[in-house]
Design a protein around this motif. Sequence first.
Motif, PDB file in Angstrom:
ATOM      1  N   ILE A 202       1.280  -0.861  -0.092  1.00  0.00           N
ATOM      2  CA  ILE A 202      -0.345   0.397  -0.145  1.00  0.00           C
ATOM      3  C   ILE A 202       0.736   1.214  -0.395  1.00  0.00           C
ATOM      4  CG2 ILE A 202      -2.008   0.889   1.802  1.00  0.00           C
ATOM      5  CD1 ILE A 202      -3.223  -1.722   3.244  1.00  0.00           C
ATOM      6  N   ALA A 203       0.574   1.901  -1.064  1.00  0.00           N
ATOM      7  CA  ALA A 203       1.432   3.201  -1.091  1.00  0.00           C
ATOM      8  C   ALA A 203       0.335   4.297  -0.712  1.00  0.00           C
ATOM      9  CB  ALA A 203       1.623   3.559  -2.490  1.00  0.00           C
ATOM     10  N   CYS A 204       1.307   4.988   0.542  1.00  0.00           N
ATOM     11  CA  CYS A 204       0.196   6.083   1.253  1.00  0.00           C
ATOM     12  C   CYS A 204       1.202   7.363   0.990  1.00  0.00           C
ATOM     13  CB  CYS A 204       0.514   6.000   3.023  1.00  0.00           C
ATOM     14  SG  CYS A 204      -0.234   3.967   3.279  1.00  0.00           S
ATOM     15  N   ALA A 205       2.090   7.196   0.928  1.00  0.00           N
ATOM     16  CA  ALA A 205       3.285   9.210   0.027  1.00  0.00           C
ATOM     17  C   ALA A 205       4.073   7.908  -0.925  1.00  0.00           C
ATOM     18  CB  ALA A 205       3.594   9.343   1.944  1.00  0.00           C
ATOM     19  N   PRO A 206       4.571   9.828  -1.746  1.00  0.00           N
ATOM     20  CA  PRO A 206       5.347   9.211  -2.774  1.00  0.00           C
ATOM     21  C   PRO A 206       7.115   8.676  -1.866  1.00  0.00           C
ATOM     22  CG  PRO A 206       5.190  11.315  -2.448  1.00  0.00           C
ATOM     23  CD  PRO A 206       4.195  10.872  -1.039  1.00  0.00           C
ATOM     24  N   ARG A 207       8.131   7.338  -2.826  1.00  0.00           N
ATOM     25  CA  ARG A 207       8.735   7.016  -2.697  1.00  0.00           C
ATOM     26  C   ARG A 207       8.487   5.797  -1.720  1.00  0.00           C
ATOM     27  NH1 ARG A 207      13.790  11.365  -1.981  1.00  0.00           N
ATOM     28  NH2 ARG A 207      11.950  11.843  -0.153  1.00  0.00           N
ATOM     29  N   GLU A 208       7.166   5.765  -1.776  1.00  0.00           N
ATOM     30  CA  GLU A 208       6.935   3.812  -0.878  1.00  0.00           C
ATOM     31  C   GLU A 208       6.580   2.888  -1.922  1.00  0.00           C
ATOM     32  OE1 GLU A 208       3.336   4.490   1.646  1.00  0.00           O
ATOM     33  OE2 GLU A 208       5.057   5.833   3.151  1.00  0.00           O
ATOM     34  N   VAL A 209       5.920   2.829  -2.955  1.00  0.00           N
ATOM     35  CA  VAL A 209       5.621   1.989  -3.539  1.00  0.00           C
ATOM     36  C   VAL A 209       6.071   2.614  -5.477  1.00  0.00           C
ATOM     37  CG1 VAL A 209       4.508   0.256  -5.191  1.00  0.00           C
ATOM     38  CG2 VAL A 209       4.407   0.617  -3.026  1.00  0.00           C
ATOM     39  N   TRP A 210       7.316   1.853  -6.095  1.00  0.00           N
ATOM     40  CA  TRP A 210       7.133   2.085  -7.588  1.00  0.00           C
ATOM     41  C   TRP A 210       6.542   1.650  -8.645  1.00  0.00           C
ATOM     42  CZ3 TRP A 210      13.033   3.847  -7.424  1.00  0.00           C
ATOM     43  CH2 TRP A 210      12.297   5.627  -6.805  1.00  0.00           C
ATOM     44  N   CYS A 211       6.091   1.732  -9.535  1.00  0.00           N
ATOM     45  CA  CYS A 211       5.851   0.889 -10.626  1.00  0.00           C
ATOM     46  C   CYS A 211       6.628   0.140 -11.849  1.00  0.00           C
ATOM     47  CB  CYS A 211       4.400   1.053 -10.904  1.00  0.00           C
ATOM     48  SG  CYS A 211       3.418   0.475  -9.930  1.00  0.00           S
TER      49      CYS A 211
ATOM     50  N   LEU B 121      20.916  -1.291  -4.308  1.00  0.00           N
ATOM     51  CA  LEU B 121      20.418  -0.269  -4.263  1.00  0.00           C
ATOM     52  C   LEU B 121      19.677  -0.490  -3.053  1.00  0.00           C
ATOM     53  CD1 LEU B 121      18.932   0.628  -7.730  1.00  0.00           C
ATOM     54  CD2 LEU B 121      21.248   1.768  -6.551  1.00  0.00           C
ATOM     55  N   GLY B 122      18.915  -1.488  -2.215  1.00  0.00           N
ATOM     56  CA  GLY B 122      17.931  -1.777  -1.064  1.00  0.00           C
ATOM     57  C   GLY B 122      17.128  -1.798  -1.796  1.00  0.00           C
ATOM     58  N   VAL B 123      16.459  -2.097  -3.131  1.00  0.00           N
ATOM     59  CA  VAL B 123      15.132  -1.630  -3.506  1.00  0.00           C
ATOM     60  C   VAL B 123      14.037  -2.775  -3.364  1.00  0.00           C
ATOM     61  CG1 VAL B 123      13.385  -0.869  -5.009  1.00  0.00           C
ATOM     62  CG2 VAL B 123      15.499  -0.075  -4.413  1.00  0.00           C
TER      63      VAL B 123
ATOM     64  N   ILE C 268      17.236   8.359  -2.744  1.00  0.00           N
ATOM     65  CA  ILE C 268      16.759   6.748  -2.137  1.00  0.00           C
ATOM     66  C   ILE C 268      17.867   6.457  -0.975  1.00  0.00           C
ATOM     67  CG2 ILE C 268      16.164   4.269  -2.100  1.00  0.00           C
ATOM     68  CD1 ILE C 268      14.514   6.566  -3.873  1.00  0.00           C
ATOM     69  N   ALA C 269      19.320   6.753  -1.569  1.00  0.00           N
ATOM     70  CA  ALA C 269      20.050   6.794   0.061  1.00  0.00           C
ATOM     71  C   ALA C 269      19.836   6.988   0.836  1.00  0.00           C
ATOM     72  CB  ALA C 269      21.435   6.957  -0.992  1.00  0.00           C
ATOM     73  N   THR C 270      19.065   7.713   0.971  1.00  0.00           N
ATOM     74  CA  THR C 270      18.569   9.350   2.250  1.00  0.00           C
ATOM     75  C   THR C 270      18.114   8.746   2.976  1.00  0.00           C
ATOM     76  OG1 THR C 270      17.639  10.884   1.295  1.00  0.00           O
ATOM     77  CG2 THR C 270      19.894  11.152   0.843  1.00  0.00           C
ATOM     78  N   LEU C 271      16.936   7.553   2.407  1.00  0.00           N
ATOM     79  CA  LEU C 271      15.339   7.027   2.799  1.00  0.00           C
ATOM     80  C   LEU C 271      15.366   6.082   4.490  1.00  0.00           C
ATOM     81  CD1 LEU C 271      13.349   7.164  -0.327  1.00  0.00           C
ATOM     82  CD2 LEU C 271      13.267   9.145   2.047  1.00  0.00           C
ATOM     83  N   ALA C 272      14.781   6.059   4.742  1.00  0.00           N
ATOM     84  CA  ALA C 272      15.538   4.456   5.835  1.00  0.00           C
ATOM     85  C   ALA C 272      14.431   3.680   5.070  1.00  0.00           C
ATOM     86  CB  ALA C 272      15.150   5.235   6.962  1.00  0.00           C
ATOM     87  N   ASP C 273      13.464   4.189   5.071  1.00  0.00           N
ATOM     88  CA  ASP C 273      12.962   3.154   4.010  1.00  0.00           C
ATOM     89  C   ASP C 273      12.475   2.790   3.271  1.00  0.00           C
ATOM     90  OD1 ASP C 273      12.193   1.831   6.679  1.00  0.00           O
ATOM     91  OD2 ASP C 273      10.411   3.086   6.752  1.00  0.00           O
ATOM     92  N   LYS C 274      13.641   2.419   1.284  1.00  0.00           N
ATOM     93  CA  LYS C 274      13.531   2.386   0.343  1.00  0.00           C
ATOM     94  C   LYS C 274      12.060   1.853   0.452  1.00  0.00           C
ATOM     95  CE  LYS C 274      18.691   2.156   0.611  1.00  0.00           C
ATOM     96  NZ  LYS C 274      18.062   3.127   2.485  1.00  0.00           N
TER      97      LYS C 274
END
Length: 245
Positions: free
Chosen positions: A136-145, A229-231, A200-206
């Motif tokens: 579930i994407a609740c904000a940007p940069r949580e789920v990419w397609c 990349l941790g994705v 993305i490198a600065t995000l705690a949750d990729k």
Amino acid sequence: MIDLEDRQSLAHDIHTAHKAGARLRLACETAGIDVRTLQRWNAGEGLVSGDGRPHAVRPQPSHALSAAERAEVLRVANEPRFADMPPARIVPMLADQGVYIASESTFARVLREHGQTAHRGRAKAPKAGRPPTTHIACAPREVWCWDMTYLPAEVVGQWFYLYLILDLYSRKIVGWEVHEGDDASHAAHLVRRTALAEGIATLADKPVLHGDNGSTLKATTVLAMLHWLGVKPSYSRPRVSDDNA
């Protein structure tokens, strides 16, 4: 089925309303019963002893199977040649041999009474599959397609390949490239460039990257880049937080 106390209460209320001037049919409709139902209650002992159907004695039908015939049905169904077959196959096979014991429904009923219709056969019983996981994407940069599609060129029979990554929540195109050929290295380069551009490198949750089961997007080169990349790759159905579909 209306119990005795409710019958007496309904009959009393209908009688009171009818005595006060209400039409009997309308009073019965308001109470939720038919006029004939009230007449049947008054004609018999429906308001004294209640409904007699649960205690009625019903004779056994003349064409019902005897105990010996039911035992024969069960014996035949449990023979080694029929032990893994449903009644829909047992009865036709017996008919091919000129033998008739009972109908398919009778076989099924006897087997059901003895608990032998849940699974007949040597194969494992089917199991209910659990639903696939979803993100579930609740904000940007949580789920990419991402996906790859064909772009027709001006030359007949020639195609270009569009590699595109979309943010599921914001619908922003975060990365895209067009190439002349289909190669996993193009997809790996695109996801690396997009991750750097989006920080993305600065995000705690990729973010989770969802794609189809295409060979290009599941290639070892691409999976190795995602791991670096941790994705996390995903192949289940993603949705946004307000998606009720």
